[in-house]
Design an enzyme around this catalytic site. Structure first.
Site, PDB file in Angstrom:
ATOM      1  N   GLU A 148       5.097   6.399   8.086  1.00 39.41           N
ATOM      2  CA  GLU A 148       4.385   6.937   6.919  1.00 39.41           C
ATOM      3  C   GLU A 148       5.249   8.026   6.297  1.00 39.41           C
ATOM      4  O   GLU A 148       5.824   8.861   7.009  1.00 39.41           O
ATOM      5  CB  GLU A 148       3.031   7.521   7.345  1.00 39.41           C
ATOM      6  CG  GLU A 148       2.288   8.231   6.234  1.00 39.41           C
ATOM      7  CD  GLU A 148       0.971   8.840   6.722  1.00 39.41           C
ATOM      8  OE1 GLU A 148       0.431   8.341   7.721  1.00 39.41           O
ATOM      9  OE2 GLU A 148       0.512   9.820   6.117  1.00 39.41           O
ATOM     10  N   GLU A 153       1.693  17.003  -0.059  1.00 36.30           N
ATOM     11  CA  GLU A 153       0.347  17.373   0.359  1.00 36.30           C
ATOM     12  C   GLU A 153       0.221  18.881   0.203  1.00 36.30           C
ATOM     13  O   GLU A 153       1.110  19.639   0.605  1.00 36.30           O
ATOM     14  CB  GLU A 153       0.084  16.977   1.810  1.00 36.30           C
ATOM     15  CG  GLU A 153      -0.006  15.468   2.003  1.00 36.30           C
ATOM     16  CD  GLU A 153      -0.163  15.092   3.469  1.00 36.30           C
ATOM     17  OE1 GLU A 153      -1.209  14.538   3.810  1.00 36.30           O
ATOM     18  OE2 GLU A 153       0.765  15.354   4.256  1.00 36.30           O
TER      19      GLU A 153
END
Length: 768
Positions: A148, A153
């Site tokens: 991933e 974020e």
């Protein structure tokens, strides 16, 4: 955005990015632009994007559901807007909704620069993300083995700090960088440009053109198997995701200050554009960086434990209150409140190096002011806190006792293991005294004496699918007398490919493995899949047996639109006594190209080791990140049994599985499945013999899906079925213990299995 909270907090302090790379600039120019989305239309272009639909709690204990509502996801004034919403119901409950879109199946990329200009929502509980996942999440195995890439974020309560993260491996590992801006220019009040440049062997994170994190060290593997060839898993197509989560185990949850008013921007992520740049070619012939040797420092007596009191740490969690007194050699652990967790009071020495292949002795003296228990072990904080030794719960008396254990380090060398004493929630606050802590090497594991046993799936051939080691040819010895081209294909199948010059003989090209340690009295199947450019032969040699098979070209098409499959070849071997054998494939051919895959030497049974006499050989316990489960083999009288302890099931049936790969089912044959099972909690589980869909997502259950109830007493279960499809040598046997029929169970319970069998019965019936 999938997280292990403990692992994330531990790693972020170690692996955080710095601005040391700030002067480096992008390798890509506008000439490399291959796709962009500027959201200039009146609505989201569904030729480029998909909506995702997920219920609350699907991952990370998040609160929101994802849907396709135009109130949550819409295009306005040249921006994509993802809006988190809160709804208070008349019965007092609260619902949260948000948006999540992706390019899966529409725009997937391997390597490149992935860039977005956006600004994020602000307020406790918001977690916006711009990130990537593989189009085929099952190819290297379920998350985190699949990999991933988190490009951006930002935590809603800390909008001046950016996180860029790479998730990979099993156990779950990660590399994370951070980048901070002045509060006046935070990521919620101003637009910023976030990007990742993903190359074979290196991934780089940028914010506003400034490089703040590089990663070139990752892996993917299954426990007990070899590491897959670098740069896996980051050598496959990934798609782009944009979303806003509400709440979760990392970001925390909304509070009274969190503003969901759709008239304001607090709960909105604005995306100006998304761009993808790619070079015309990439060199995938890259090597993983070599690690410096793990070196343990010892004192003159060979003790690896430091007696410097600054080398020890006292930790608290879950309401624990206490303190420690130490001079580095003698330690007194005092507890005022034991807390809610066994590790609420924890005393540790971190950064203890352990080397793969060595034997260790761990010992100490301990006692308590009144009788009580304590848990000790040695963990790997950088590898999801896997236990290198323990945990062992010991009973302490008021008199000093000496405790000592020996263990072997079979995992990769690790410079940052941790000795732990867990003194929390064990029904006592009695003071604990520890002294004479020692950890010392006492020898090496004699792998040569052990011989070459089977892998966890029961296969005695290592790297039989050509996915491991240098050039994906790890574990194979190659003899190439004619300079044949030997490689592994780059397509999804990853087959061995051997192209011989004209007039080459079979023995001119040999691949082999030696020292396969087989048990007498058992029957083994030897098998592989193969096809060729033109009709030719392959010769297999093993245990004094020589078998030559005609190899045919792959059909150009197949019936009913099914993909054409290589030929399947197999024989049996039944040694009378324990032995070591060599296995060879003779692959030389007169100017032809041979393709070989799925090489096996396994016990000749549909299910191997169903009695668990060889512990968990042949079996694998899969537990999704939303679940929590562990498996061990226990002794009950004369029987060995597999005991699966489940703390939470997750929300889908497949999230916990006891499974076995590489099972052979033959077309038209009738089979009987039988097993014994019990559970200390009445519940439903399910079973199937299903197609391996890891390469095409077709998981068809040949046996149908069999559901059955288990209770507190052992019960015999039995089913029969006829293999209606084509013969399949790569069937997966699964017992699913997740949330069958959507029933989530978060109560700790144990399910026990014994005598699992899958037998061919039609032949036996005909003989009667």
């Amino acid at each position: 955005m999938k997280f292990n909270k403990i692992g994330l907090l531990a790693c972020s302090t170690i692996l955080c990015g710095t601005l040391a790379f700030a002067q480096e600039t992008s390798m890509y120019t506008d000439a490399d632009l291959v796709w962009q989305e500027d959201f200039s239309g009146k609505k989201l272009n569904m030729k480029d994007w998909n909506f995702e639909f997920h219920e609350p709690g699907w991952v990370n204990a998040e609160l929101q559901s994802y849907d396709d509502s135009s109130k949550n996801t819409y295009v306005k004034d040249g921006f994509l807007v993802i809006q988190a919403l809160k709804k208070e119901n008349k019965n007092g409950t609260v619902e949260y909704t948000s948006g999540r879109i992706n390019t899966m199946g529409k725009h997937e990329f391997t390597y490149g620069r992935f860039e977005a200009r956006l600004k994020v929502p602000k307020g406790p509980g918001f977690l916006p993300a711009f990130w990537m996942m593989p189009g085929d999440e099952t190819y290297y195995g379920q998350w985190p083995k699949c990999g991933e890439i988190d490009i951006m974020e930002v935590l809603g309560h800390e909008t001046n700090k950016l996180y860029g993260t790479l998730h990979f491996g099993e156990p779950h590992a990660m590399q994370q960088g951070t980048y901070e801006v002045e509060e006046a220019h935070n990521f919620a009040d101003e637009f910023h440009v976030f990007a990742v440049e993903w190359e074979p062997g290196e991934i780089r994170w940028y914010c506003d053109g400034k490089l703040y994190k590089k990663v070139n060290d990752w892996f993917t593997k299954r426990p007990g198997f070899g590491e897959l060839s670098y740069p896996a898993p980051f050598d496959q197509p990934f798609y782009i995701i944009l979303n806003v989560a509400v709440g979760g185990s990392w970001v925390g949850y909304p509070d009274e200050t969190t503003n969901f008013d759709p008239k304001l921007d607090d709960a909105k992520m604005y995306v100006d554009y998304v761009k993808v740049y790619q070079k015309k070619t990439y060199n995938e012939d890259v090597d993983k960086p070599e690690h410096a040797p793990v070196v343990a420092k010892t004192d003159s007596s060979g003790n690896m434990v430091s007696t410097n009191k600054t080398a020890w740490e006292f930790l608290k969690a879950g309401g624990g209150v206490g303190s420690v007194e130490t001079d580095g050699k003698n330690h007194t652990i005092k507890t005022e409140k034991e807390g809610s967790l066994e590790y609420s009071i924890q005393y540790v020495q971190p950064n203890v190096p352990l080397n793969m292949g060595f034997k260790y002795r761990y010992s100490f003296d301990a006692w308590a002011d009144s009788p009580r228990t304590m848990i000790t072990g040695i963990s790997a904080p950088n590898n999801s806190y896997e236990r290198r030794f323990g945990d062992v719960k010991i009973k302490l008396s008021t008199k000093p006792q000496h405790f000592s254990w020996e263990f072997e380090m079979e995992a990769d060398s690790d410079p940052a293991c941790r000795i732990e004493y867990n003194c929390g929630a064990q029904d006592s606050t009695a003071t604990i005294h520890i002294s004479n802590v020692r950890l010392e090497k006492i020898g090496e594991i004699d792998y040569a004496a052990l011989g070459k046993g089977s892998l966890p799936d029961g296969n005695y051939i290592y790297n039989g699918q050509f996915q491991e080691g240098k050039n994906r040819l790890g574990e194979w010895t190659i003899e190439n007398k004619v300079n044949a081209e030997i490689k592994v294909t780059k397509d999804r199948a990853r087959m061995l490919c051997v192209t011989s010059p004209k007039k080459a003989k079979p023995e001119d090209v040999i691949i082999k493995q030696t020292g396969l340690k087989l048990e007498g009295g058992k029957t083994y199947v030897v098998k592989f899949d193969a096809y060729s450019s033109k009709t030719t032969t392959i010769t297999a040699r093993f245990a004094g047996i020589t078998k030559t098979e005609r190899i045919m070209p792959l059909p150009s098409s197949s019936k009913k639109g099914k993909p054409a499959l290589p030929g399947h070849y197999q024989w049996t071997l039944a040694p009378e006594k324990d032995c070591e054998i060599d296995f060879e494939l003779l692959l030389g051919s007169d100017g032809q190209t041979l393709y070989v895959d799925n090489v096996y030497v396994k016990e000749n049974a549909v299910i191997a080791n169903g009695s668990f006499e060889r512990k968990l050989t042949g079996w694998e316990l899969y537990a999704h990140q939303n679940s929590s489960a562990a498996c061990e083999v226990i002794q009950s009288g004369d029987s060995k049994q597999a005991s699966v302890t489940i703390e939470k099931t997750g929300n889908l049936d497949w999230m916990i599985q006891l499974k076995q790969n590489g099972c052979l089912l033959e077309k038209g044959k009738k089979y009987k499945i039988s097993l014994k099972a019990k559970s200390d909690l009445d519940r439903t589980i399910m079973l199937a013999l299903q197609r391996d869909g890891s390469k095409d997502d077709n998981w068809f259950p040949y046996s149908n899906t069999l559901r059955f109830e288990v209770g507190k007493e052992f019960k015999d279960y039995e089913w029969t079925f006829v293999m209606g499809g084509d013969s399949d040598p790569n069937v997966i046997f699964t017992i699913s213990m997740g949330a069958v029929s959507d029933k989530i169970i978060n109560k700790k319970h144990t399910i026990v299995f014994d005598d699992i069998r899958v037998e061919e019965i039609e032949t036996q019936e005909k003989k009667k």
